[in-house]
Design an enzyme around this catalytic site. Sequence first.
Site, PDB file in Angstrom:
ATOM      1  N   GLU A 108     -31.837   7.494  34.515  1.00 18.21           N
ATOM      2  CA  GLU A 108     -32.643   7.645  33.301  1.00 18.21           C
ATOM      3  C   GLU A 108     -31.775   8.059  32.118  1.00 18.21           C
ATOM      4  O   GLU A 108     -31.978   7.579  30.995  1.00 18.21           O
ATOM      5  CB  GLU A 108     -33.753   8.671  33.538  1.00 18.21           C
ATOM      6  CG  GLU A 108     -34.803   8.251  34.554  1.00 18.21           C
ATOM      7  CD  GLU A 108     -35.556   7.006  34.132  1.00 18.21           C
ATOM      8  OE1 GLU A 108     -35.641   6.768  32.910  1.00 18.21           O
ATOM      9  OE2 GLU A 108     -36.056   6.287  35.014  1.00 18.21           O
ATOM     10  N   HIS A 110     -35.009   1.221  26.383  1.00 21.69           N
ATOM     11  CA  HIS A 110     -34.752   2.052  27.572  1.00 21.69           C
ATOM     12  C   HIS A 110     -35.039   1.252  28.848  1.00 21.69           C
ATOM     13  O   HIS A 110     -34.241   1.273  29.796  1.00 21.69           O
ATOM     14  CB  HIS A 110     -35.635   3.305  27.509  1.00 21.69           C
ATOM     15  CG  HIS A 110     -35.556   4.173  28.717  1.00 21.69           C
ATOM     16  ND1 HIS A 110     -34.717   5.264  28.804  1.00 21.69           N
ATOM     17  CD2 HIS A 110     -36.213   4.116  29.914  1.00 21.69           C
ATOM     18  CE1 HIS A 110     -34.865   5.843  29.986  1.00 21.69           C
ATOM     19  NE2 HIS A 110     -35.775   5.157  30.673  1.00 21.69           N
ATOM     20  N   GLU A 111     -36.159   0.533  28.870  1.00 25.44           N
ATOM     21  CA  GLU A 111     -36.510  -0.249  30.060  1.00 25.44           C
ATOM     22  C   GLU A 111     -35.581  -1.452  30.222  1.00 25.44           C
ATOM     23  O   GLU A 111     -35.274  -1.854  31.358  1.00 25.44           O
ATOM     24  CB  GLU A 111     -37.971  -0.709  29.974  1.00 25.44           C
ATOM     25  CG  GLU A 111     -38.982   0.418  29.916  1.00 25.44           C
ATOM     26  CD  GLU A 111     -38.813   1.427  31.039  1.00 25.44           C
ATOM     27  OE1 GLU A 111     -38.498   1.009  32.169  1.00 25.44           O
ATOM     28  OE2 GLU A 111     -39.010   2.636  30.791  1.00 25.44           O
ATOM     29  N   HIS A 113     -32.684  -0.368  32.235  1.00 19.86           N
ATOM     30  CA  HIS A 113     -32.953  -0.384  33.682  1.00 19.86           C
ATOM     31  C   HIS A 113     -32.837  -1.805  34.231  1.00 19.86           C
ATOM     32  O   HIS A 113     -32.322  -2.025  35.334  1.00 19.86           O
ATOM     33  CB  HIS A 113     -34.361   0.156  33.970  1.00 19.86           C
ATOM     34  CG  HIS A 113     -34.494   1.639  33.798  1.00 19.86           C
ATOM     35  ND1 HIS A 113     -33.609   2.529  34.356  1.00 19.86           N
ATOM     36  CD2 HIS A 113     -35.425   2.385  33.140  1.00 19.86           C
ATOM     37  CE1 HIS A 113     -33.991   3.771  34.058  1.00 19.86           C
ATOM     38  NE2 HIS A 113     -35.066   3.706  33.314  1.00 19.86           N
TER      39      HIS A 113
END
Length: 399
Positions: A333, A253-254, A257
């Site tokens: 997100e 997930h990071e 980003h």
Amino acid sequence: MKKLIGAYGIFLVLLWVYFGWFYEVDTYVDSRYAAYRHAYSFTVLTFPWIVLLAFILSGWHKGMLSRIENRLKRRWIQSFSFGLILMAVIQLLSLPLDALGFAMSKNADISNQPVLDWIVEWSIQSGFFIVMVAVLITVFRSLIRKFPNRWWLVLWLISLPIAFFIIYVQPIWIDPLFEDFTSLESGGLKDSIVELAGEAGIDENHIYQVNMSEKTSTYNAYVTGIGAQKRIVLWDTMLTGMSQNEVLFILAHEIAHYVKHHVYIGVAGYVLLSFVLLWSLSALYSVLYRNAHDRLQLRDRSDLRAVPVLLLLVTLLMFVTQPINLYVSRYMERSADRYAIDHTENLQPALESYQALARESKSDLSPSNWIVWLRYTHPPLGERIERIRTEMMEREQGD
């Protein structure tokens, strides 16, 4: 003044009674912490409005300002001194509310930060905030005298390189003032993290762990910095409290980003929003000055007596635009969640990671839409968990 304080007191009673007894909180744990946190958030949101409005109506700050102007002759010293005193008073008035938030987290076993450590951290953060606002007040007063019609544009242009500099140095100068950052500890988990990040073109030198176990038991990870200082930060609570596969899903997930440059999108949003805010502030202040300068006893547009009015306008404008910021954040997100799901073969650990996060943080899984609109930077965990479950079902049906 008494009516204002009384009305706000009634608002707070109704707010806390609603969230304390009537709001249906959806959570994995037997606790109403999430509901009370909603009430606390809206209390913190509205408290500065009442304080600043009370200053304006009571004229308390005018006597202090007169003494400053009589004793200090240089305008910039007057501005800076008044800003320091005014913001110090506001921060001290907010201290009980900040302490309440800390006590709530301690009582719910969310925070395990020592009280003295919290006091030191609060003092440092408050000091930065007080000085920063005092500097802005000083700059505002100087610019509005030199550029009465375009002060807002000049202030915006000045703020851009300063903001970029702060964002750039934040990971190396600012964040370490509050937390301890280290490289990942050697072991199998580090090897898996480095391998997954390497597949996305991220070097292990851009991945750090931060010691949060001394403060909290919850899990988190984030991306910060720009340019050479861009990095992924993993909380040590997550590294020790989650399984390897759960950690790797959060890392994915990071990574999303990182590779999707969401930090830069956030910076671009800041540039645009700050332009709109300052233009709106200038327009509103001009209207207010034309129609109420006698009532407010303003001698000119740069009068320091206007500072509480300007601060109130800023907080209200930020409230009006905040839902847009939050919507963009939730959109990014969701995009990162999608990336992590697409790059994870076994989603069971992913599901368990979000469930663990919900349990540890005692989150409200399905908050009301209006609460999400006003509070949430991330989609509610209930939505994120359901998205993974749906994906798992679709994959099973596809097989």
